[in-house]
Design an enzyme around this catalytic site. Structure first.
Site, PDB file in Angstrom:
ATOM      1  N   ASP A 322       0.854  -1.177   0.000  1.00 42.56           N
ATOM      2  CA  ASP A 322       0.000   0.000   0.000  1.00 42.56           C
ATOM      3  C   ASP A 322       0.902   1.242   0.000  1.00 42.56           C
ATOM      4  OD1 ASP A 322      -2.115   1.719   0.173  1.00 42.56           O
ATOM      5  OD2 ASP A 322      -3.011   0.811   1.952  1.00 42.56           O
ATOM      6  N   GLU A 521      -9.377   7.593   4.818  1.00 40.90           N
ATOM      7  CA  GLU A 521      -8.357   7.093   5.734  1.00 40.90           C
ATOM      8  C   GLU A 521      -8.041   8.046   6.875  1.00 40.90           C
ATOM      9  OE1 GLU A 521      -4.792   5.531   3.578  1.00 40.90           O
ATOM     10  OE2 GLU A 521      -5.997   6.305   1.948  1.00 40.90           O
TER      11      GLU A 521
END
Ligand code: BGC
Ligand code: BGC
Length: 825
Positions: A322, A521
């Site tokens: 990621d 996020e």
């Protein structure tokens, strides 16, 4: 361009940096692969492709091999780079779009896809010319694209309990991606969230591993098509990526990128469960998590990536990290991290760090730090997926099936699937008999989220956090208000919209839309399971309407179950709509009792328990699986209205309506002393600083500062404890101030950040070019504060000048959009 390297996880937004738990271990904990399940990998070995892979590996230089394993972000790469560095992949991060435009129209995406393809296959400068793949976060539909169908976020799909529907959604999403020329989506998220304070909990279908597992394989089949049914790109499909491996939903206190302090059994049985059907469906890629397991970052965990996922669970695709997550492995930086590939990572998502990584990896290949066998295995895995796509024969993106068929983006057929999903996702928690609404009634629609497609779509919508998107970017979408008004009209009734509930004609019933605003996020992490204070106002509207004798239907837009005792008691009916996306019609269908797929009644049930209060880990008011069926009415016993927690959630707002949030203080002074502003008017330093309250939006919603000059004077917002903003700095988070300059900005004025003794960084305020007398929101990227210790921020805003300056400040928040963005020096 400012590049940040090697930041350790900052954990959660605005977490105090104090009280850290013992040092992180330098080695991952041991695992026992033999205790894990061993699913069958369904993709047949293709001997022709294997021959070609072996041949390519013989011909490729180390440079080409390393390049194949790097994925760069659109904002930091050009087609010329792709050619020169032989890059294997690009992605568009949540805030990136073609040619610097995150909102670029669909044809631009396809045009750029061709440019990248052409660059990757151009062998004029040497090399074997392997076609590139482009990954995108099509996480609820092709959600970066203006005009695409936006499906409910995963939590809503979990409430629908309908695996067939999930596969159809996957197929529709794949088709829309193919229109704009990408080959790869970073979906589905198959997390199993256990703590809904986590700001990404809505990206998960359910807290129940069985439910998630029943969806994982079906979504992958929808996206990728059936394994062994010919080259993926010859059909209407794309490759998928399950994420984030593993236990991203198990982190302590729900901290994003935090630490899962759980046993190997829980890791395997709860969080590993959905990976079994994902592998059996042949998922082409797996993305590693930012988070840790027992203190060690997943992206460097060889036991889990190589021994468990690849060797024991037979995963035959490739593993991608990621967004710079490799840089968080102990001993790594964003541009130097052999540990990840040696742990079994095949491709690095290295958005802005790929060039540095290219150089370090090359030297590590040469000196043997990265063994050639591991390099070849990683490249082989990437190539195998590319052969499976049929990428070498597919031609450039615009020549492939579905490319450029703009009518497919948000087509009526696709929207119909989304509308059905919305209707099926709704959960009815209370109904005193007001639902379904009578067709001929006059309906009032209230609540400021009622006519706002961005709000109903949540994060990962066009922009990363889903914020800052004007209504015109949602062409073809239906807001809740427009769906309700159309439904009322169709039934022979009427409707009116008044966000504050002040109607013109007394309604027979009112729908009050309320709930969360978009986040993605870490910005969405909460300390308690409740709405932020500024989002609780619709309760007053509900109470007022009730007092006037009007039945109220509460419709909640939310990414998670939250404490809502008072709203539940007040409203006559309570519907959880989650984050439904572009098709508000599905909500109207259920409220007005219109059949959807043969059923007019509510069918959704809770994918996670609904809490009694806001206390983490508290008792459930409604268990997972609860939901009133059909048109049931049920007598209501009043529920608890006490949150049970102190009001400590700032959620990124450091100063609101001129008042510092909990844990913060607004202060004025010079280099030697500062005074907190506890009341206004206030004078400091013998009247050289004067502070008064002025109106902004609300009475006394701002503070006006009059600085007399003569020596450096400052206004600052200070925290009681150092705050860790490393994670925000790695993202595109800014300090956003709602500010008005009442005199010209002095030449020496600076906007700064303070990180303790002898630690600060500043940006000239002149760059903001503030118009005198006008309110504006001014964004200063945290990345501008080069050299500051971002894990020990004391004051994220310090306005300082030795010249006379008068200005007002209403609000300061950590956010991702602003009217004016100050350019970094
Ligand atoms: C997120 C991933 C996403 C990636 C690319 C990361 O920060 O955690 O879920 O796929 O960025 O945008
Ligand atoms: C996100 C990206 C986003 C970026 C902003 C990352 O954490 O996953 O999609 O564009 O932050 O810098």
């Amino acid at each position: 361009m400012v590049r940040k390297v090697a930041l350790r996880a900052g954990c959660i937004a605005l977490s105090m940096a104090t009280g850290a738990l013992g040092a992180a271990p330098n080695e991952p904990p041991a695992v026992h692969p033999e205790t894990w399940p061993s699913p069958r990998w369904p993709v047949a070995v293709d001997p022709v492709a294997e021959g070609k892979i072996a041949n390519l590996l013989k011909r490729m230089t180390p440079e080409e091999k390393v390049g194949q394993l790097l994925q760069a972000d659109l904002a930091s790469v050009t087609p010329a780079d792709v050619k020169r560095y032989h890059l294997g992949s690009v992605l568009n991060g949540g805030n990136a779009g073609p040619y610097g435009d995150d909102h670029a129209p669909a044809p631009k995406w396809l045009q750029l896809a061709d440019e990248f393809y052409n660059a990757s296959t151009d062998t004029s400068g040497g090399g074997v010319g392997i076609p590139i793949i482009w990954g995108t976060d099509a996480v609820h539909g092709h959600s970066n694209i203006v005009g695409a169908t936006l499906f409910p976020h995963n939590i809503g799909l979990g409430a629908a309990h309908d695996p067939d529907l999930i596969e159809r959604i996957g197929a529709v999403t794949a088709e829309e991606i193919r229109v704009t020329g990408q080959e790869w989506t970073f979906a589905p998220t198959i997390t199993v969230p256990q703590d809904y304070r986590w700001g990404r909990a809505y990206e998960g279908y359910s807290s129940d591993p069985k439910l998630v597992a029943s969806y994982a394989g079906r979504m992958i089949l929808g996206l990728q098509g059936k394994p062994n049914s010919g080259p993926i790109l010859a059909g209407r499909h794309v490759i998928a990526s399950t994420k984030h491996f593993i236990a991203d939903g198990a982190t302590f206190e729900g901290h994003d990128q935090g630490d899962a302090r759980i046993s190997e059994e829980q890791l395997r049985d709860v969080h590993g469960a959905p990976y079994v059907p994902a592998i059996e469906a042949g998922v082409a890629t797996v993305m590693t998590s930012f988070s840790s397991w027992q203190g060690y970052k997943l992206s460097g965990n060889k036991g889990l990536i190589t021994d468990v996922l690849k060797n024991r669970m037979n995963f035959g695709g490739f593993v991608v990290t990621d967004w710079n997550s490799h840089g968080q492995i102990p001993g790594c930086t964003n541009t130097n991290c052999a540990k990840a590939i040696n742990a079994g990572v095949d491709m690095y998502m290295a958005p802005d760090s790929w060039k540095g990584l290219y150089a370090t990896m090359l030297s590590q290949v040469r000196d043997g730090t990265i063994p050639m066998a591991r390099l070849d295995d990683a490249v082989g895995r990437v190539l195998r997926v590319k052969f499976r796509l049929g990428l070498f024969e597919a031609g450039k993106p615009s020549q492939r099936p579905l490319a450029g068929q703009w009518g497919l983006l948000g087509s009526p057929e696709h929207r119909a699937v989304a509308r059905e999903a919305v209707a099926k996702s709704l959960v009815l928690l209370k109904n005193d008999g007001v639902l379904p609404l009578k067709p001929a009634a006059h309906i009032l629609v209230a609540g400021n989220g009622a006519d706002d497609v961005a709000r109903q779509s949540g994060g990962w919508t066009i922009s990363w956090q889903g914020t800052g998107i004007p209504a015109r970017e949602f062409k073809g979408a239906t807001s809740l208000w427009s769906a309700f008004s159309a439904a009322a009209k169709a039934g022979g009734g009427s409707s009116e919209y008044a966000p504050d509930g002040r109607f013109k004609k007394k309604p027979d019933a009112a729908i009050v839309v309320f709930g969360e605003t978009p986040y993605a996020e870490f910005q969405g992490d909460l300390k308690a399971l409740q709405l932020r204070p500024e989002l609780r106002k619709p309760l007053e509207t509900m109470r007022r309407l009730k007092a006037a004798g009007i039945p109220v239907v509460a419709v909640m837009l939310t990414g998670r179950p939250l404490f809502t005792g008072a709203e539940l008691n007040t409203a006559d009916a309570f519907v959880v709509a989650w984050l439904p996306g572009s098709e508000g019609g599905g909500v109207a269908d259920r409220l007005f009792g219109r059949p959807v797929a043969g059923n007019a009644a509510f069918t959704g049930t809770l994918p996670a328990a609904w809490p009694t209060d806001a206390k983490p880990g508290g008792a459930a008011l409604f268990p997972r699986g609860y939901g009133l069926a059909g048109r049931d009415t049920k007598p209501w016993k009043p529920v608890n209205e006490e949150s049970g927690v102190a009001e400590v959630d700032n959620n990124g707002v450091l100063l609101g309506a001129g008042v510092a949030s909990w844990g913060w203080a607004l202060r004025v002074g010079n280099d030697h002393e500062t005074t907190p502003i506890t009341a206004t008017p206030l004078e400091a330093l013998n009247g050289r600083i004067r502070v008064t309250a002025v109106d902004y939006q609300v009475q006394e919603g701002a503070r006006l500062f009059d600085l007399a000059g003569g020596e450096p004077l400052q206004v600052l917002l200070e925290s009681t404890d150092p705050v860790d903003l490393t994670r925000e700095t790695n993202g595109e988070v800014m300090v956003v101030s709602t500010i008005r300059a009442d005199t010209a900005t002095p030449a020496d004025a600076t906007f700064g950040l303070d990180c303790g003794s002898r630690c600060s960084a500043t940006v000239p305020l002149r760059r903001a070019d503030l118009a005198v007398g006008r309110w504006t929101t001014l964004g200063v990227s945290l990345k501008c504060f080069v050299g500051a210790k971002m894990d020990k921020v004391m004051a994220p805003i310090v306005i300082r000048t030795a010249l006379p300056f008068r200005f007002a400040l209403a609000r300061v928040a950590l956010a991702t959009s602003a009217e004016k963005v100050l350019t970094c020096p």
